[in-house]
Design an enzyme around this catalytic site. Structure first.
Site, mmCIF file in Angstrom:
data_model
loop_
_atom_site.group_PDB
_atom_site.id
_atom_site.type_symbol
_atom_site.label_atom_id
_atom_site.label_comp_id
_atom_site.label_asym_id
_atom_site.label_seq_id
_atom_site.Cartn_x
_atom_site.Cartn_y
_atom_site.Cartn_z
ATOM 1 N N ARG A 37 0.832 -1.213 0.000
ATOM 2 C CA ARG A 37 0.000 0.000 0.000
ATOM 3 C C ARG A 37 0.865 1.261 0.000
ATOM 4 O O ARG A 37 2.052 1.215 0.330
ATOM 5 C CB ARG A 37 -0.922 0.042 1.217
ATOM 6 C CG ARG A 37 -0.183 0.088 2.570
ATOM 7 C CD ARG A 37 -0.036 1.474 3.151
ATOM 8 N NE ARG A 37 0.830 1.512 4.305
ATOM 9 C CZ ARG A 37 2.114 1.831 4.262
ATOM 10 N NH1 ARG A 37 2.687 2.113 3.127
ATOM 11 N NH2 ARG A 37 2.844 1.869 5.368
ATOM 12 N N GLY A 136 11.040 -3.466 2.816
ATOM 13 C CA GLY A 136 11.614 -2.421 3.659
ATOM 14 C C GLY A 136 11.623 -1.038 3.036
ATOM 15 O O GLY A 136 12.423 -0.199 3.427
ATOM 16 N N GLY A 138 8.774 0.953 2.828
ATOM 17 C CA GLY A 138 7.638 1.741 3.286
ATOM 18 C C GLY A 138 6.379 1.511 2.461
ATOM 19 O O GLY A 138 5.403 2.240 2.598
ATOM 20 N N SER A 140 4.896 -1.425 2.606
ATOM 21 C CA SER A 140 4.274 -2.469 3.409
ATOM 22 C C SER A 140 4.328 -3.870 2.807
ATOM 23 O O SER A 140 3.306 -4.544 2.670
ATOM 24 C CB SER A 140 2.837 -2.084 3.774
ATOM 25 O OG SER A 140 2.569 -2.662 5.013
ATOM 26 N N SER A 141 5.551 -4.286 2.510
ATOM 27 C CA SER A 141 5.733 -5.687 2.112
ATOM 28 C C SER A 141 5.354 -6.592 3.280
ATOM 29 O O SER A 141 4.853 -7.698 3.086
ATOM 30 C CB SER A 141 7.180 -5.945 1.692
ATOM 31 O OG SER A 141 8.062 -5.794 2.790
ATOM 32 N N ASP A 208 -1.856 -0.691 7.620
ATOM 33 C CA ASP A 208 -1.284 -1.502 6.541
ATOM 34 C C ASP A 208 -2.099 -2.778 6.308
ATOM 35 O O ASP A 208 -2.401 -3.143 5.177
ATOM 36 C CB ASP A 208 0.169 -1.900 6.880
ATOM 37 C CG ASP A 208 1.055 -0.687 7.078
ATOM 38 O OD1 ASP A 208 0.573 0.449 6.891
ATOM 39 O OD2 ASP A 208 2.233 -0.877 7.442
ATOM 40 N N TYR A 258 10.407 4.720 15.760
ATOM 41 C CA TYR A 258 8.959 4.476 15.654
ATOM 42 C C TYR A 258 8.381 4.193 17.053
ATOM 43 O O TYR A 258 7.385 4.787 17.473
ATOM 44 C CB TYR A 258 8.712 3.287 14.721
ATOM 45 C CG TYR A 258 7.260 2.994 14.448
ATOM 46 C CD1 TYR A 258 6.605 3.580 13.378
ATOM 47 C CD2 TYR A 258 6.531 2.120 15.246
ATOM 48 C CE1 TYR A 258 5.268 3.311 13.108
ATOM 49 C CE2 TYR A 258 5.196 1.843 15.000
ATOM 50 C CZ TYR A 258 4.574 2.444 13.926
ATOM 51 O OH TYR A 258 3.246 2.177 13.681
HETATM 52 P P1 ADP Z 1 7.886 -2.674 4.670
HETATM 53 O O1 ADP Z 1 6.714 -3.340 5.291
HETATM 54 O O2 ADP Z 1 7.730 -1.217 4.544
HETATM 55 O O3 ADP Z 1 8.301 -3.281 3.362
HETATM 56 P P2 ADP Z 1 9.166 -3.735 7.002
HETATM 57 O O4 ADP Z 1 10.500 -3.515 7.593
HETATM 58 O O5 ADP Z 1 7.973 -3.475 7.836
HETATM 59 O O6 ADP Z 1 9.135 -2.878 5.652
HETATM 60 O O7 ADP Z 1 9.036 -5.235 6.494
HETATM 61 C C1 ADP Z 1 10.048 -5.797 5.703
HETATM 62 C C2 ADP Z 1 10.352 -7.202 6.229
HETATM 63 O O8 ADP Z 1 9.216 -8.067 5.984
HETATM 64 C C3 ADP Z 1 11.484 -7.846 5.474
HETATM 65 O O9 ADP Z 1 12.735 -7.486 6.020
HETATM 66 C C4 ADP Z 1 11.177 -9.327 5.658
HETATM 67 O O10 ADP Z 1 11.592 -9.770 6.935
HETATM 68 C C5 ADP Z 1 9.655 -9.357 5.629
HETATM 69 N N1 ADP Z 1 9.143 -9.656 4.274
HETATM 70 C C6 ADP Z 1 8.324 -8.899 3.533
HETATM 71 N N2 ADP Z 1 8.044 -9.482 2.345
HETATM 72 C C7 ADP Z 1 8.703 -10.646 2.332
HETATM 73 C C8 ADP Z 1 8.826 -11.718 1.394
HETATM 74 N N3 ADP Z 1 8.218 -11.705 0.209
HETATM 75 N N4 ADP Z 1 9.596 -12.768 1.737
HETATM 76 C C9 ADP Z 1 10.207 -12.816 2.926
HETATM 77 N N5 ADP Z 1 10.141 -11.835 3.849
HETATM 78 C C10 ADP Z 1 9.408 -10.770 3.563
HETATM 79 MG MG MG Z 2 6.028 -3.025 7.304
#
Ligand code: ADP
Ligand code: MG
Length: 453
Positions: A37, A136, A138, A140-141, A208, A258
């Site tokens: 998002r 990572g 922002g 929201s992976s 998120d 945060y």
């Molecule tokens: P954002 O949510 O903004 O991308 P975050 O630091 O909150 O950043 O989340 C990133 C973390 O989520 C990654 O370092 C990993 O640990 C986990 N992550 C997200 N997507 C995946 C994926 N497809 N496979 C494995 N880990 C993931």
């Molecule tokens: Mg996140």
């Protein structure tokens, strides 16, 4: 040029190939996906129970897999950026045997989801995760991983729907164990948020996960993070574009700062005598100062015998000393944090209204005010984000630009005329010292089950 986002079909095909390669050429039987998002406005308001205005993106996490006969839960991520090992065997959660966080870190999001999943027990399974959401940045992976995995588990074990099993929307209660999944989408988002709290160690708000579950094609969602109700805001004007610019930097401060900000907001609310900053107004905040100034002047006049009509001024001394005490506790930093949150909640409502009325100039102006507030009052911006916003704002046809998400790196979001897209990207590339990545933000659907046949 904006980055080309791999299609959903491509991601499913990649995930299917990897699954077959890893698991004896068997084809996966079920699949689900959930989007990342971008937040248009309303940052650091969700954990203060305020408003946010995010949209779900066409960047998604896909999970494919199949149930297996054993007790193993084998999950593999294709993501290069996830920490090693990329393949994990997680034990299935059971009553009395909760799952704990551990290594690798990325699997904690999955351990958390299995722990908070609302229809335990689970059968064994194998799954592969593929994502187009940059990790990572922002966007929201993490929430897209949580929600996609939860949606996958829902297919693994489709549950009956007893009316009595409805989850109360109360984050303070422990997750219901060994209940049935009633399909409540808000409860699903809360379970995913809980997973991030308890297993990934991130005390995130609900935005998120909620937008990843509820996202609507062609719309942003104005979400009330107290009632958890959301109102769709159409974003269908073909003459407009929301451009995401990824700074491709992430400062290590992000997570500790945060948590610090959350604490400062709670402190401010408690000094103001409010359950949360959502309940506080500018008058409440300034009111802490004004009576002190007024009373203090009065009191001094009294002590110095300067009362104009020589009568004792009326001073409510209980209030006087309690406001002095409050002011002493509301230090400058706490005051500025509260000032951002209270202002940002109002800006978010105003911005949603402006967009609905077609007042894009106004919307853009509010975006810039929001950025300045995040930079100066909340202090979560950084030079990279400030430079990106400045570079975007130099271009004719740009209405507004701001950092988006938690801050300390990550992305900016810019509203501009569609015909200004090339010169905006070009100007940012010329002016920004780093290497940015661009995405056109396409408002997309939330989590869904995918048909593999
Ligand atoms: P954002 O949510 O903004 O991308 P975050 O630091 O909150 O950043 O989340 C990133 C973390 O989520 C990654 O370092 C990993 O640990 C986990 N992550 C997200 N997507 C995946 C994926 N497809 N496979 C494995 N880990 C993931
Ligand atoms: Mg996140």
């Amino acid at each position: 040029m904006a980055s080309l986002v791999p299609s959903l079909g491509q991601l499913v095909s990649d995930a299917t190939c990897l699954f077959k390669k890893l698991f004896n050429d068997e084809a996966p039987k079920i699949a689900a996906c959930a989007p990342g998002r971008v937040n248009l406005i309303g940052d650091h308001t969700d954990y203060n129970q305020g408003y946010v205005l995010p949209m779900a993106l066409s960047l998604v996490t896909v999970v494919v897999g199949s149930a297996s006969s054993g007790q193993e839960a084998i999950i593999v991520t294709a993501s290069e950026l996830a920490d090693e090992p990329k393949k994990v065997d997680l034990s299935l959660p059971n009553e009395g045997f909760p799952s704990f966080p551990g290594l690798p870190h990325w699997a904690n999001y999955l351990r958390g989801i299995m722990h908070h999943y609302r229809a335990l027990p689970l059968p064994g399974f194998r799954a592969v995760v593929v994502s187009s959401v940059p990790l990572g940045s922002g966007l929201s992976s993490s929430a897209s991983l949580e929600v996609a995995f939860y949606t996958f588990l829902q297919q693994l074990r489709p549950a009956p729907v007893p009316a009595a099993a409805k989850h109360p929307h109360n984050m303070m209660l422990p997750p219901p164990r060994f209940t049935f999944d009633d399909g409540d989408k808000v409860a699903k988002a809360i379970a995913c948020q809980q997973a991030e709290h308890t297993h990934a160690g991130v005390p995130c708000g609900i935005m998120d996960q909620l937008v990843s579950v509820l996202g609507m094609e062609g719309h942003a969602l104005l979400i009330d993070c107290r009632s958890l109700e959301s109102i769709p805001v159409p974003l269908s004007d073909p003459g407009l574009v929301f451009l995401i610019t990824n700074s491709n930097v992430k400062h290590s401060l992000a997570s500790s700062e945060y948590a610090l900000r959350r604490g400062q907001c709670e402190k401010a609310a408690s000094i103001l005598g409010k359950p949360s900053l959502r309940d506080a107004t500018v008058n409440d905040l300034e009111g802490v100062l004004q009576p002190i100034q007024a009373n203090f002047g009065q009191k001094m006049d009294y002590f110095l015998n300067k009362s104009p009509d020589n009568r004792r001024p009326h001073i409510d001394s209980k209030h006087f000393w309690s406001t002095i005490k409050s002011r002493a506790q509301l230090d400058d930093v706490t005051y500025r944090r509260a000032s951002h949150v209270i202002g940002e909640i109002c800006r978010t409502l105003k911005a949603a209204e402006s967009f609905k009325n077609g007042s894009f100039q106004e919307f853009g102006k509010i975006m810039v005010e929001s950025h300045n507030s995040l930079r100066d009052l909340y202090e979560v911006s950084c030079k990279d984000l400030d430079d990106l916003v400045c570079a975007a704002m130099e271009v004719e046809g740009v209405f507004g630009s701001r950092m988006t998400g938690g801050g300390f790196g990550g992305c900016t979001i810019t509203l501009l005329k569609a015909d200004a897209i090339h010169r905006t990207i070009q100007n940012i590339q010329e002016r920004y010292s780093g290497t940015p990545t661009f995405y056109i933000a396409t408002p997309s659907e939330g989590a869904r089950v995918l048909n593999l046949s």
